[in-house]
Design a protein around this motif. Sequence first.
Motif, PDB file in Angstrom:
ATOM      1  N   THR A   1       0.829  -1.207   0.000  1.00  0.00           N
ATOM      2  CA  THR A   1       0.000   0.000   0.000  1.00  0.00           C
ATOM      3  C   THR A   1       0.859   1.250   0.000  1.00  0.00           C
ATOM      4  OG1 THR A   1      -1.754  -1.157   1.189  1.00  0.00           O
ATOM      5  CG2 THR A   1      -1.802   1.249   1.261  1.00  0.00           C
TER       6      THR A   1
ATOM      7  N   LYS B   1       0.984   4.401  -2.820  1.00  0.00           N
ATOM      8  CA  LYS B   1       0.734   5.793  -2.460  1.00  0.00           C
ATOM      9  C   LYS B   1       1.942   6.672  -2.754  1.00  0.00           C
ATOM     10  CE  LYS B   1      -2.892   4.845   0.894  1.00  0.00           C
ATOM     11  NZ  LYS B   1      -3.470   5.152   2.218  1.00  0.00           N
TER      12      LYS B   1
ATOM     13  N   ASP C   1      -4.774  -4.588  -3.900  1.00  0.00           N
ATOM     14  CA  ASP C   1      -5.243  -3.287  -3.417  1.00  0.00           C
ATOM     15  C   ASP C   1      -4.278  -2.181  -3.819  1.00  0.00           C
ATOM     16  OD1 ASP C   1      -7.475  -4.413  -2.264  1.00  0.00           O
ATOM     17  OD2 ASP C   1      -6.641  -4.502  -0.238  1.00  0.00           O
TER      18      ASP C   1
ATOM     19  N   LYS D   1      -4.712  -1.373  -7.458  1.00  0.00           N
ATOM     20  CA  LYS D   1      -5.927  -0.581  -7.686  1.00  0.00           C
ATOM     21  C   LYS D   1      -5.674   0.904  -7.439  1.00  0.00           C
ATOM     22  CE  LYS D   1      -9.758  -2.247  -5.907  1.00  0.00           C
ATOM     23  NZ  LYS D   1     -10.647  -2.925  -4.915  1.00  0.00           N
ATOM     24  N   ILE D   2      -4.914   1.199  -6.395  1.00  0.00           N
ATOM     25  CA  ILE D   2      -4.573   2.587  -6.109  1.00  0.00           C
ATOM     26  C   ILE D   2      -3.733   3.163  -7.243  1.00  0.00           C
ATOM     27  CG2 ILE D   2      -3.271   4.103  -4.570  1.00  0.00           C
ATOM     28  CD1 ILE D   2      -4.037   2.213  -2.278  1.00  0.00           C
TER      29      ILE D   2
ATOM     30  N   SER E   1      -4.594   6.147 -10.202  1.00  0.00           N
ATOM     31  CA  SER E   1      -3.724   7.310 -10.372  1.00  0.00           C
ATOM     32  C   SER E   1      -3.084   7.338 -11.757  1.00  0.00           C
ATOM     33  CB  SER E   1      -2.628   7.291  -9.294  1.00  0.00           C
ATOM     34  OG  SER E   1      -3.195   7.234  -7.997  1.00  0.00           O
TER      35      SER E   1
ATOM     36  N   GLN F   1      -5.886  12.539  -5.565  1.00  0.00           N
ATOM     37  CA  GLN F   1      -5.208  11.376  -4.999  1.00  0.00           C
ATOM     38  C   GLN F   1      -5.096  11.518  -3.492  1.00  0.00           C
ATOM     39  OE1 GLN F   1      -1.462  10.169  -6.773  1.00  0.00           O
ATOM     40  NE2 GLN F   1      -2.128  10.902  -8.781  1.00  0.00           N
TER      41      GLN F   1
ATOM     42  N   PHE G   1      -6.979   8.768  -1.126  1.00  0.00           N
ATOM     43  CA  PHE G   1      -6.183   7.702  -0.538  1.00  0.00           C
ATOM     44  C   PHE G   1      -5.481   8.049   0.766  1.00  0.00           C
ATOM     45  CE2 PHE G   1      -5.784   6.940  -5.256  1.00  0.00           C
ATOM     46  CZ  PHE G   1      -6.791   6.004  -5.297  1.00  0.00           C
ATOM     47  N   ASN G   2      -5.381   9.320   1.113  1.00  0.00           N
ATOM     48  CA  ASN G   2      -4.508   9.688   2.224  1.00  0.00           C
ATOM     49  C   ASN G   2      -5.103  10.614   3.273  1.00  0.00           C
ATOM     50  OD1 ASN G   2      -2.055   8.429   0.983  1.00  0.00           O
ATOM     51  ND2 ASN G   2      -2.452   9.972  -0.575  1.00  0.00           N
TER      52      ASN G   2
ATOM     53  N   GLY H   1      -8.509   1.329  -0.759  1.00  0.00           N
ATOM     54  CA  GLY H   1      -7.468   1.649   0.192  1.00  0.00           C
ATOM     55  C   GLY H   1      -7.725   2.859   1.039  1.00  0.00           C
TER      56      GLY H   1
END
Length: 377
Positions: A154, A158, A222, A225-226, A230, A272, A276-277, A376
């Motif tokens: 993960t 990212k 996973d 997918k992220i 992106s 993004q 995700f974050n 995620g």
Amino acid sequence: MTPDTEEKRIVIKIGSSSLTSKNGEVSRRKLEKLVAEVVRLKDDGHKVLLVSSGAVAAGYRKLGCLTRPKTLSEKQAAASIGQGLLIETYSDIFMSHGYVASQILITRSDFSDENRYNNARNTINVLLDRGIVPIVNENDTITMDFLRFGDNDTLSAKVAGLINADQLIILSDIDGLYDSDPRKNKGAKLLTKVNEITPEIEASAGEPGSAVGTGGMKSKIDAVKIAMASGISSFLGKSSTIGIIYDAVYKNALGTYFNPQENMENLNQKKQWIAFNSGPEGELTINHAAKEAIIKNQTNLNPSDIHSVTGRFRQGAVVKIFDVTGEEIGLGVVNYSSKALDQFINHTAADNENFSNAAIESEQLVCRLDTAVLAGV
């Protein structure tokens, strides 16, 4: 740089089992093999970043443990020893090839805070532009379980999004993604190209394959997918295969290539971070008409669209958006605090003349356009 190849930004994730010997020590031989391939890419003109596991695995025997620690405090103590051993070995080997390596330790809170997120991106960009090889790992020494990324698969995805990478390479102890678990089904077939992560693919993800790692195939899917959300292509392959990294960049490796669909909306840097974050601070429930409008047309979400507010949050916070049935629609950055939105809902139209802005502008809204976008979160 070869004549037919453009400069790429490449993120390579290497797991614990790919870096350590059977007795848990850092394997210099394995690191030398890895670094040699990175050096080939650097010599070709590419910019390379490593997301490297291995701190706990490298340090637990020096701590006096015969097996990998189970308690958080022992894991953190082992990481404090192993991280130094790991980066020292990396630095020494890279230096022997004429390249400098740097260490970046990241926690999930560094990504959830937008200013620190941007600072991390700026720092890494400087390093890459100066020809340095950043080596990123989660700061296992101080990170609590509830603040962890969960695994470096993960984290690597990212980080790839953070620096607008061209390719994410995830190395593992398996050749790639199979249509079923190859350890249980001898007839399992390797999927060499994947353009969409389907429910069937997710269902075929197995359990972790190594005793020293934390991520299994599910975590790798996973991560992919992220990356795909992106706009980043990914590759999954076996770390022990000779030339795997170099060949993966030039599309010659045995493994699985994941390519984002051309008609898929790629998330910009801001979206993004939201998707995700960010770490949502509250929730908004919206009416059905608003749900249809923002999904189909990506329009603003207005205060009048909001049915209810959950939690306490400030103006500029990220919130989750649900419809009245409880289905999650997406995420967005609000222009009003929870207190102000509550006031809007509970007052008459005459009292709401000051609410002239959208509650969430479309540019700050990330809808669940497909299953990849909010993976995620």
